[in-house]
Design a protein around this motif. Sequence first.
Motif, PDB file in Angstrom:
ATOM      1  N   TYR B  10       0.840  -1.194   0.000  1.00 24.14           N
ATOM      2  CA  TYR B  10       0.000   0.000   0.000  1.00 24.14           C
ATOM      3  C   TYR B  10       0.878   1.247   0.000  1.00 24.14           C
ATOM      4  O   TYR B  10       1.810   1.360   0.784  1.00 24.14           O
ATOM      5  CB  TYR B  10      -0.909   0.011   1.236  1.00 24.14           C
ATOM      6  CG  TYR B  10      -1.912   1.145   1.211  1.00 24.14           C
ATOM      7  CD1 TYR B  10      -3.031   1.093   0.392  1.00 24.14           C
ATOM      8  CD2 TYR B  10      -1.710   2.276   1.987  1.00 24.14           C
ATOM      9  CE1 TYR B  10      -3.935   2.126   0.356  1.00 24.14           C
ATOM     10  CE2 TYR B  10      -2.617   3.323   1.965  1.00 24.14           C
ATOM     11  CZ  TYR B  10      -3.731   3.240   1.143  1.00 24.14           C
ATOM     12  OH  TYR B  10      -4.632   4.273   1.104  1.00 24.14           O
ATOM     13  N   THR B  16       2.222  12.092  -5.574  1.00 23.93           N
ATOM     14  CA  THR B  16       2.405  13.422  -4.998  1.00 23.93           C
ATOM     15  C   THR B  16       3.773  13.478  -4.316  1.00 23.93           C
ATOM     16  O   THR B  16       4.491  12.491  -4.262  1.00 23.93           O
ATOM     17  CB  THR B  16       1.332  13.748  -3.939  1.00 23.93           C
ATOM     18  OG1 THR B  16       1.556  12.904  -2.803  1.00 23.93           O
ATOM     19  CG2 THR B  16      -0.067  13.511  -4.464  1.00 23.93           C
ATOM     20  N   ALA B  17       4.072  14.669  -3.778  1.00 22.56           N
ATOM     21  CA  ALA B  17       5.361  14.836  -3.111  1.00 22.56           C
ATOM     22  C   ALA B  17       5.416  14.049  -1.814  1.00 22.56           C
ATOM     23  O   ALA B  17       6.474  13.826  -1.254  1.00 22.56           O
ATOM     24  CB  ALA B  17       5.598  16.312  -2.835  1.00 22.56           C
ATOM     25  N   TYR B  18       4.245  13.648  -1.325  1.00 26.11           N
ATOM     26  CA  TYR B  18       4.200  12.977  -0.027  1.00 26.11           C
ATOM     27  C   TYR B  18       4.120  11.457  -0.153  1.00 26.11           C
ATOM     28  O   TYR B  18       3.706  10.774   0.777  1.00 26.11           O
ATOM     29  CB  TYR B  18       3.001  13.490   0.781  1.00 26.11           C
ATOM     30  CG  TYR B  18       3.043  14.965   1.029  1.00 26.11           C
ATOM     31  CD1 TYR B  18       3.787  15.476   2.088  1.00 26.11           C
ATOM     32  CD2 TYR B  18       2.346  15.847   0.218  1.00 26.11           C
ATOM     33  CE1 TYR B  18       3.830  16.833   2.328  1.00 26.11           C
ATOM     34  CE2 TYR B  18       2.390  17.209   0.442  1.00 26.11           C
ATOM     35  CZ  TYR B  18       3.125  17.697   1.502  1.00 26.11           C
ATOM     36  OH  TYR B  18       3.163  19.042   1.733  1.00 26.11           O
ATOM     37  N   GLN B  51      -6.733  -1.474   8.440  1.00 27.26           N
ATOM     38  CA  GLN B  51      -7.815  -0.846   7.692  1.00 27.26           C
ATOM     39  C   GLN B  51      -8.037  -1.523   6.345  1.00 27.26           C
ATOM     40  O   GLN B  51      -8.996  -1.219   5.641  1.00 27.26           O
ATOM     41  CB  GLN B  51      -7.549   0.647   7.508  1.00 27.26           C
ATOM     42  CG  GLN B  51      -7.763   1.394   8.814  1.00 27.26           C
ATOM     43  CD  GLN B  51      -7.577   2.882   8.681  1.00 27.26           C
ATOM     44  OE1 GLN B  51      -7.904   3.474   7.661  1.00 27.26           O
ATOM     45  NE2 GLN B  51      -7.045   3.496   9.713  1.00 27.26           N
ATOM     46  N   LEU B  56     -11.486  -0.508   4.192  1.00 28.95           N
ATOM     47  CA  LEU B  56     -11.414   0.961   4.222  1.00 28.95           C
ATOM     48  C   LEU B  56     -10.237   1.456   3.397  1.00 28.95           C
ATOM     49  O   LEU B  56     -10.295   2.514   2.800  1.00 28.95           O
ATOM     50  CB  LEU B  56     -11.291   1.456   5.665  1.00 28.95           C
ATOM     51  CG  LEU B  56     -12.585   1.507   6.466  1.00 28.95           C
ATOM     52  CD1 LEU B  56     -12.309   1.867   7.900  1.00 28.95           C
ATOM     53  CD2 LEU B  56     -13.561   2.504   5.857  1.00 28.95           C
ATOM     54  N   ASN B  57      -9.159   0.694   3.399  1.00 28.23           N
ATOM     55  CA  ASN B  57      -8.047   0.995   2.507  1.00 28.23           C
ATOM     56  C   ASN B  57      -8.097   0.036   1.334  1.00 28.23           C
ATOM     57  O   ASN B  57      -8.417  -1.133   1.508  1.00 28.23           O
ATOM     58  CB  ASN B  57      -6.710   0.815   3.228  1.00 28.23           C
ATOM     59  CG  ASN B  57      -6.352   2.004   4.080  1.00 28.23           C
ATOM     60  OD1 ASN B  57      -6.892   3.082   3.885  1.00 28.23           O
ATOM     61  ND2 ASN B  57      -5.451   1.808   5.012  1.00 28.23           N
ATOM     62  N   PHE B  89     -11.374   1.989  15.993  1.00 25.86           N
ATOM     63  CA  PHE B  89     -10.256   2.875  15.717  1.00 25.86           C
ATOM     64  C   PHE B  89      -9.551   3.312  16.990  1.00 25.86           C
ATOM     65  O   PHE B  89     -10.066   3.148  18.092  1.00 25.86           O
ATOM     66  CB  PHE B  89     -10.753   4.118  14.980  1.00 25.86           C
ATOM     67  CG  PHE B  89     -10.825   3.937  13.505  1.00 25.86           C
ATOM     68  CD1 PHE B  89      -9.863   4.475  12.681  1.00 25.86           C
ATOM     69  CD2 PHE B  89     -11.849   3.209  12.938  1.00 25.86           C
ATOM     70  CE1 PHE B  89      -9.923   4.296  11.319  1.00 25.86           C
ATOM     71  CE2 PHE B  89     -11.914   3.023  11.580  1.00 25.86           C
ATOM     72  CZ  PHE B  89     -10.949   3.572  10.770  1.00 25.86           C
TER      73      PHE B  89
END
Lengths: 273, 301
Positions: B10, B16-18, B51, B56-57, B89
Amino acid sequence: MLKDITLGQYYPGNSIIHRLDPRVKLMGTMVFIVSLFAFGSVSAYLLATLAIAVVVTTSKIPLKYILKGLKPVFVLMLITVLFNLFLTPGRTVWKFWKLSITAEGIRFAIHMAVRLTYLIIGSSILTFTTTPNSLTDGLETGLGFLNVFHVPVHEIAMMMSIALRFIPILMDETDKIMRAQEARGADFHSGGLIRRVKAMVPLLVPLFVSAFRRANDLALAMESRGYHGGAGRTKMKPLVYRRRDVAAYIAMAVYLILMILLKFFVKIPVNIL
Amino acid sequence: MEIRIENLSYIYGQGTAYEKKALDNISLTIHGGEFIGIIGHTGSGKSTLIQHLNGLNKATSGAIYVDGKNICEEGYSMRDLRFQVGLVFQYPEYQIFETTVLKDVCFGPKNQGLYSEDAEKQAREAMRMVGLDESYEQKSPFDLSGGQKRRVAIAGILAMKPKMLVLDEPTAGLDPKGRDEILGVLRDLHRKQEITVVLVSHSMDDVADYADRIIVLDKGKILYDDVPEKVFTHVKELEEVGLAAPQVTYIMKALRQEGWDVKDTVTTLPEARDQILKELGAGAAFAGRSQDGLTGGKADD
């Protein structure tokens, strides 16, 4: 989902644009936006395109990333363009039922589209290359003269920086709560309008509660560290103009002068219609 | 129910930069009826991994099979999966939103499509499981203490009658009493209701006391996947990735170094006590008591 919104986020980097003094960047953005609206000719737009291309290239932010930021405002732009297109009085070119497109309408619509696109790109370069903290720092120092008129510049800047700082936190929080409620079978993505609004309650209540909790914690933390407003407060990194900042100011001046010269001396005849 | 994860990877913020690889080629199987502890340093991918268990993921690559069906395929009902795999959670009390405890616990069952009466019946059962009696039903959840709020939140998941319960650091921020109560509830659920439990934690002592299988994650990869006694023999490796063995294991190791003939693979307090007493020659007298009172992890499973 929320992470897809790139507009207004900081894009980390170490380019010259990133390192410029925030006051310079604020001024530059202002000059750019004013120039867009003050000089509305094809040659002016070409010069603006050139300027923005140079800035984007030196900032090393991928063009794709910048264009992604346009997405959320696309609908707004479309509405503006359509209104201009249909509601401007003038020479009718095309008529359908009660709607008519005029030559002036087309011209206005194109102007509006170009201006809005450049306005968003211009200001998003500012936020992409400037951290929220240095942005408010720039505003605080740049607008410091307003203190004379008893405008609480520091307090406004502090509120702004706190608000900006909390955007990603609250976005994360929203994401977390959404997931937690989805784990309980909540459904945010289907159903009619009323059902969707109702579905927001399990999201908004915890979000508000947590926003207040965080605000309270922050206020306590600030007070316990002796925060008492702006008077006599020093900065860890005071803003100092360097050579590159002076160079940027000169570039801005050159850009403005070119714009003015273009307005008076260069006339590209445009006869679209 | 059985969940089989195959070569799961995952990546956060792809493009993106992140961009960050949170999980790297994870393969594991969770069998029905297990009590699994997942441990790892902050940022090791624990929360990201769990997750995936209820969809959820969405895996960047790899596959997840729930009872043989691939949940990544088109048309798999994620909502049904979420009712089967209850995910609690971290700081679950922050998701509470209703005006009364009962209403909040009912949220899950109502989303399942149950009528009010049935939903309330399930909610009441769930509240009993976590030790909340009728007097709490009409209270505002926002007036409760931290530990009580957390129990309300856990009840909110249990009310959906999941077959598997996954909890992300359920004891974070609780005092020792609240911690023991929550973990005791989990042990009861596992034993009496035969619910599969997956417990995420970075407290070795919690995990060692309760889980019968431990999965250690580091930088998105599985480092160990074994019974507690085996995992905690790798004390040095665990310390290198920012973890540690349970305190009692350290004590036993130190005793052994001092020349006492005790096992240094002990991971729970009762086991350690038995070992020490045996070594002191008083083992027989106390052995009987350990059966009814302070029993260790799997002694009477």
